[in-house]
Design a protein around this motif. Sequence first.
Motif, mmCIF file in Angstrom:
data_model
loop_
_atom_site.group_PDB
_atom_site.id
_atom_site.type_symbol
_atom_site.label_atom_id
_atom_site.label_comp_id
_atom_site.label_asym_id
_atom_site.label_seq_id
_atom_site.Cartn_x
_atom_site.Cartn_y
_atom_site.Cartn_z
ATOM 1 N N LEU A 121 0.825 -1.210 0.000
ATOM 2 C CA LEU A 121 0.000 0.000 0.000
ATOM 3 C C LEU A 121 0.856 1.257 0.000
ATOM 4 O O LEU A 121 0.539 2.243 -0.675
ATOM 5 N N MET A 122 1.946 1.244 0.748
ATOM 6 C CA MET A 122 2.848 2.394 0.756
ATOM 7 C C MET A 122 3.512 2.579 -0.608
ATOM 8 O O MET A 122 3.699 3.716 -1.063
ATOM 9 N N LEU A 174 2.195 1.724 -3.550
ATOM 10 C CA LEU A 174 1.170 2.294 -4.426
ATOM 11 C C LEU A 174 0.924 3.765 -4.113
ATOM 12 O O LEU A 174 0.747 4.582 -5.029
ATOM 13 N N GLY A 175 0.922 4.133 -2.836
ATOM 14 C CA GLY A 175 0.756 5.540 -2.452
ATOM 15 C C GLY A 175 1.898 6.400 -2.978
ATOM 16 O O GLY A 175 1.676 7.508 -3.463
ATOM 17 N N GLY A 176 3.118 5.899 -2.895
ATOM 18 C CA GLY A 176 4.274 6.635 -3.413
ATOM 19 C C GLY A 176 4.197 6.841 -4.915
ATOM 20 O O GLY A 176 4.521 7.915 -5.432
ATOM 21 N N ALA A 233 1.420 6.954 -6.648
ATOM 22 C CA ALA A 233 0.349 7.926 -6.884
ATOM 23 C C ALA A 233 0.851 9.352 -6.642
ATOM 24 O O ALA A 233 0.567 10.253 -7.437
ATOM 25 N N VAL A 234 1.593 9.574 -5.560
ATOM 26 C CA VAL A 234 2.134 10.905 -5.273
ATOM 27 C C VAL A 234 3.093 11.338 -6.381
ATOM 28 O O VAL A 234 3.053 12.490 -6.836
#
Length: 148
Positions: A111-112, A114-116, A118-119
């Motif tokens: 999840l981290m 994927l978040g990175g 996205a950012v």
Amino acid sequence: MKRALVLALALGAAAPVFAVQPSEMLADPALEARARELSKELRCPVCQNENIDDSDAQIAKTLREVIRARITEGDTDAEVMAFVTDRFGEFVLLKPATSGWNLMLWAAGPLMLLGGIAVAAVTLRRRGAGESALSAEEEARLAELMKD
């Protein structure tokens, strides 16, 4: 001298094999095989990244004896594992269950990531949208420079 060195190296490489002492072993080969398999699934609390089957620590020896005692009393593998985890927590499992809070820990890394991503995508998109094309004056200057 060479033979002594070879023998010492061979015995040193085979040291984990001697972790389970003959006095600990069960007489029934089937029960002993079950005990060995369960021992390979449990982490030594002292060595931490070594299973209790390979560990020479006193706590590992005690845990091996507890496992063998529970097996001889008729406990199933699941009951033995539940007994040990009730006393030591899930920390002693080399392969913790992927449920409850552990599921959150297992999912945190992906999840981290994927978040990175996205950012980074949003940042790059904003950076690209903020740029404008060259003005007519800049294009003329660029064309002049390219001729030279």
